[in-house]
Design a protein around this motif. Sequence first.
Motif, mmCIF file in Angstrom:
data_model
loop_
_atom_site.group_PDB
_atom_site.id
_atom_site.type_symbol
_atom_site.label_atom_id
_atom_site.label_comp_id
_atom_site.label_asym_id
_atom_site.label_seq_id
_atom_site.Cartn_x
_atom_site.Cartn_y
_atom_site.Cartn_z
ATOM 1 N N ASP A 3 0.769 -1.155 0.108
ATOM 2 C CA ASP A 3 -0.104 -0.059 0.130
ATOM 3 C C ASP A 3 0.910 1.261 -0.099
ATOM 4 O O ASP A 3 1.758 1.345 0.707
ATOM 5 N N SER A 132 4.493 -2.496 4.186
ATOM 6 C CA SER A 132 3.289 -3.272 3.585
ATOM 7 C C SER A 132 2.712 -4.135 4.646
ATOM 8 O O SER A 132 3.696 -4.686 5.644
ATOM 9 N N ARG A 133 1.620 -4.721 4.548
ATOM 10 C CA ARG A 133 1.107 -5.763 5.406
ATOM 11 C C ARG A 133 1.951 -7.208 5.388
ATOM 12 O O ARG A 133 2.120 -7.565 6.398
ATOM 13 N N LYS A 136 5.055 -6.280 7.414
ATOM 14 C CA LYS A 136 4.878 -6.421 8.898
ATOM 15 C C LYS A 136 4.812 -7.943 9.251
ATOM 16 O O LYS A 136 5.215 -8.154 10.528
ATOM 17 N N THR A 178 8.271 -11.104 0.029
ATOM 18 C CA THR A 178 7.894 -9.601 0.082
ATOM 19 C C THR A 178 8.876 -8.594 -0.399
ATOM 20 O O THR A 178 8.668 -7.638 -0.862
#
Length: 204
Positions: A3, A132-133, A136, A178
Amino acid sequence: MVDVPPATASSPWTAANVVTMLRILLAPAFAAALAVDGGQDLRWRLAALGIFVLAAATDRVDGWLARRSDSVTDLGKMLDPVADKLLVGAALVLLSWQGALAWWVTVVVLVRELGITVLRMVLLRYVVLPASRGGKLKTVLQTVAIGLYLLPLDRLPLVVDVLAAVVMAVAVLVTVLTGVDYVRTGLRVRAEQRAVPPAVTGRP
Protein backbone atom coordinates in the motif's frame (compact mmCIF):
# COMPACT_ATOMS: atom_id res chain seq x y z
CA MET A 1 0.73 -5.81 -2.66
CA VAL A 2 2.32 -2.82 -0.97
CA ASP A 3 0.00 0.00 0.00
CA VAL A 4 1.33 3.46 -0.86
CA PRO A 5 -0.81 5.98 1.05
CA PRO A 6 -0.25 9.71 0.69
CA ALA A 7 2.16 11.31 3.15
CA THR A 8 0.61 12.85 6.23
CA ALA A 9 1.76 16.36 7.05
CA SER A 10 2.63 16.53 10.72
CA SER A 11 5.42 17.52 13.10
CA PRO A 12 8.10 14.79 13.15
CA TRP A 13 8.57 15.11 16.93
CA THR A 14 5.70 12.88 17.93
CA ALA A 15 5.44 10.37 20.78
CA ALA A 16 5.43 7.54 18.24
CA ASN A 17 8.67 8.73 16.64
CA VAL A 18 10.32 9.12 20.04
CA VAL A 19 9.47 5.48 20.81
CA THR A 20 10.89 4.45 17.43
CA MET A 21 14.12 6.32 18.20
CA LEU A 22 14.27 4.51 21.54
CA ARG A 23 14.14 1.21 19.64
CA ILE A 24 17.08 2.35 17.53
CA LEU A 25 19.05 3.11 20.71
CA LEU A 26 18.20 -0.31 22.16
CA ALA A 27 19.83 -2.10 19.20
CA PRO A 28 23.46 -1.48 20.29
CA ALA A 29 22.57 -2.29 23.91
CA PHE A 30 21.11 -5.60 22.76
CA ALA A 31 24.18 -6.36 20.63
CA ALA A 32 26.54 -5.59 23.50
CA ALA A 33 24.66 -7.92 25.86
CA LEU A 34 24.55 -10.78 23.34
CA ALA A 35 28.26 -10.42 22.52
CA VAL A 36 29.39 -11.00 26.13
CA ASP A 37 31.42 -14.22 26.32
CA GLY A 38 30.35 -15.14 22.80
CA GLY A 39 26.75 -15.53 23.94
CA GLN A 40 27.66 -18.34 26.34
CA ASP A 41 27.00 -16.40 29.54
CA LEU A 42 23.45 -17.37 30.47
CA ARG A 43 22.68 -14.19 32.41
CA TRP A 44 23.84 -11.88 29.62
CA ARG A 45 22.09 -13.98 26.98
CA LEU A 46 18.82 -13.73 28.89
CA ALA A 47 19.47 -10.00 29.32
CA ALA A 48 19.91 -9.72 25.55
CA LEU A 49 16.65 -11.62 25.08
CA GLY A 50 14.91 -9.22 27.46
CA ILE A 51 16.23 -6.17 25.60
CA PHE A 52 15.21 -7.73 22.29
CA VAL A 53 11.67 -8.41 23.53
CA LEU A 54 11.42 -4.85 24.91
CA ALA A 55 12.62 -3.36 21.63
CA ALA A 56 10.23 -5.55 19.64
CA ALA A 57 7.36 -4.48 21.90
CA THR A 58 8.04 -0.82 21.12
CA ASP A 59 7.32 -1.63 17.48
CA ARG A 60 3.71 -2.23 18.48
CA VAL A 61 3.63 0.78 20.80
CA ASP A 62 4.81 3.36 18.26
CA GLY A 63 2.30 2.14 15.70
CA TRP A 64 -0.51 2.33 18.26
CA LEU A 65 0.53 5.82 19.34
CA ALA A 66 0.70 7.05 15.74
CA ARG A 67 -2.79 5.74 14.95
CA ARG A 68 -4.30 6.87 18.25
CA SER A 69 -3.07 10.44 17.91
CA ASP A 70 -3.42 10.53 14.12
CA SER A 71 0.25 11.56 13.95
CA VAL A 72 1.62 9.44 11.12
CA THR A 73 4.66 11.25 9.69
CA ASP A 74 7.04 10.70 6.80
CA LEU A 75 9.89 10.53 9.32
CA GLY A 76 8.09 7.78 11.22
CA LYS A 77 7.49 5.82 8.01
CA MET A 78 11.22 5.94 7.33
CA LEU A 79 12.53 5.37 10.87
CA ASP A 80 10.26 2.44 11.74
CA PRO A 81 11.66 -0.03 9.19
CA VAL A 82 15.20 1.27 9.83
CA ALA A 83 14.81 0.52 13.55
CA ASP A 84 13.56 -2.98 12.75
CA LYS A 85 16.45 -3.64 10.37
CA LEU A 86 19.08 -2.49 12.89
CA LEU A 87 17.72 -4.78 15.59
CA VAL A 88 17.19 -7.78 13.33
CA GLY A 89 20.51 -7.25 11.54
CA ALA A 90 22.48 -7.11 14.80
CA ALA A 91 20.76 -10.26 16.05
CA LEU A 92 21.33 -12.27 12.87
CA VAL A 93 25.00 -11.31 12.52
CA LEU A 94 25.76 -12.15 16.15
CA LEU A 95 23.82 -15.42 16.06
CA SER A 96 25.71 -16.49 12.92
CA TRP A 97 29.03 -15.37 14.42
CA GLN A 98 28.27 -17.53 17.46
CA GLY A 99 27.43 -20.51 15.25
CA ALA A 100 23.76 -20.68 16.22
CA LEU A 101 22.49 -19.71 12.77
CA ALA A 102 23.76 -20.49 9.26
CA TRP A 103 25.48 -17.54 7.59
CA TRP A 104 23.46 -17.95 4.39
CA VAL A 105 20.29 -17.09 6.33
CA THR A 106 21.85 -13.88 7.60
CA VAL A 107 23.19 -12.96 4.16
CA VAL A 108 19.84 -13.53 2.41
CA VAL A 109 17.93 -11.48 4.97
CA LEU A 110 20.45 -8.63 5.12
CA VAL A 111 20.77 -8.36 1.33
CA ARG A 112 16.99 -8.12 1.08
CA GLU A 113 16.74 -5.56 3.89
CA LEU A 114 19.56 -3.37 2.57
CA GLY A 115 18.19 -3.60 -0.94
CA ILE A 116 14.73 -2.45 0.13
CA THR A 117 16.26 0.38 2.17
CA VAL A 118 18.12 1.60 -0.92
CA LEU A 119 14.90 1.29 -2.92
CA ARG A 120 13.08 3.45 -0.38
CA MET A 121 15.79 6.10 -0.63
CA VAL A 122 15.58 6.11 -4.43
CA LEU A 123 11.79 6.49 -4.30
CA LEU A 124 11.89 9.37 -1.81
CA ARG A 125 11.67 11.86 -4.69
CA TYR A 126 8.34 10.29 -5.60
CA VAL A 127 6.77 8.85 -2.45
CA VAL A 128 7.57 7.55 1.05
CA LEU A 129 7.22 3.78 0.76
CA PRO A 130 5.80 2.46 4.07
CA ALA A 131 5.86 -1.10 5.36
CA SER A 132 3.27 -3.31 3.66
CA ARG A 133 1.09 -5.86 5.40
CA GLY A 134 3.41 -8.57 4.11
CA GLY A 135 6.39 -6.60 5.38
CA LYS A 136 4.85 -6.38 8.83
CA LEU A 137 4.21 -10.14 8.81
CA LYS A 138 7.84 -10.63 7.82
CA THR A 139 8.96 -8.54 10.79
CA VAL A 140 6.78 -10.54 13.19
CA LEU A 141 8.12 -13.86 11.88
CA GLN A 142 11.72 -12.65 12.07
CA THR A 143 11.16 -11.39 15.61
CA VAL A 144 9.66 -14.66 16.81
CA ALA A 145 12.37 -16.73 15.11
CA ILE A 146 15.19 -14.63 16.54
CA GLY A 147 13.56 -14.67 19.96
CA LEU A 148 13.60 -18.48 19.86
CA TYR A 149 17.25 -18.56 18.78
CA LEU A 150 18.16 -16.23 21.65
CA LEU A 151 16.96 -18.83 24.12
CA PRO A 152 19.64 -21.12 25.62
CA LEU A 153 18.67 -23.88 23.18
CA ASP A 154 21.39 -26.24 24.44
CA ARG A 155 19.56 -26.35 27.79
CA LEU A 156 16.07 -26.82 26.35
CA PRO A 157 14.26 -29.78 24.74
CA LEU A 158 15.12 -30.52 21.10
CA VAL A 159 11.59 -29.57 20.03
CA VAL A 160 12.36 -25.91 20.80
CA ASP A 161 15.40 -26.04 18.51
CA VAL A 162 13.30 -27.59 15.74
CA LEU A 163 10.58 -24.97 16.23
CA ALA A 164 13.15 -22.17 15.96
CA ALA A 165 14.48 -23.61 12.68
CA VAL A 166 10.98 -23.99 11.20
CA VAL A 167 9.89 -20.45 12.13
CA MET A 168 13.16 -19.04 10.75
CA ALA A 169 12.68 -20.93 7.48
CA VAL A 170 9.19 -19.45 7.08
CA ALA A 171 10.53 -16.01 8.00
CA VAL A 172 13.24 -16.24 5.30
CA LEU A 173 10.67 -17.32 2.69
CA VAL A 174 8.34 -14.42 3.54
CA THR A 175 11.32 -12.06 3.62
CA VAL A 176 12.26 -12.97 0.04
CA LEU A 177 8.68 -12.89 -1.28
CA THR A 178 7.91 -9.49 0.25
CA GLY A 179 11.20 -8.18 -1.08
CA VAL A 180 10.13 -9.11 -4.61
CA ASP A 181 6.78 -7.40 -4.01
CA TYR A 182 8.51 -4.19 -2.87
CA VAL A 183 10.67 -4.17 -5.99
CA ARG A 184 7.62 -4.62 -8.22
CA THR A 185 5.86 -1.77 -6.42
CA GLY A 186 8.93 0.44 -6.68
CA LEU A 187 9.21 -0.13 -10.41
CA ARG A 188 5.50 0.60 -10.83
CA VAL A 189 5.69 3.84 -8.83
CA ARG A 190 8.73 5.02 -10.78
CA ALA A 191 7.09 4.22 -14.11
CA GLU A 192 3.88 6.00 -13.11
CA GLN A 193 5.76 9.11 -11.98
CA ARG A 194 7.85 9.23 -15.14
CA ALA A 195 4.66 9.05 -17.20
CA VAL A 196 3.24 12.18 -15.53
CA PRO A 197 3.93 15.38 -17.57
CA PRO A 198 6.49 17.78 -15.95
CA ALA A 199 3.85 20.53 -15.69
CA VAL A 200 1.86 18.26 -13.35
CA THR A 201 4.73 17.00 -11.22
CA GLY A 202 6.37 20.43 -10.94
CA ARG A 203 9.78 18.93 -11.85
CA PRO A 204 11.76 20.02 -14.91
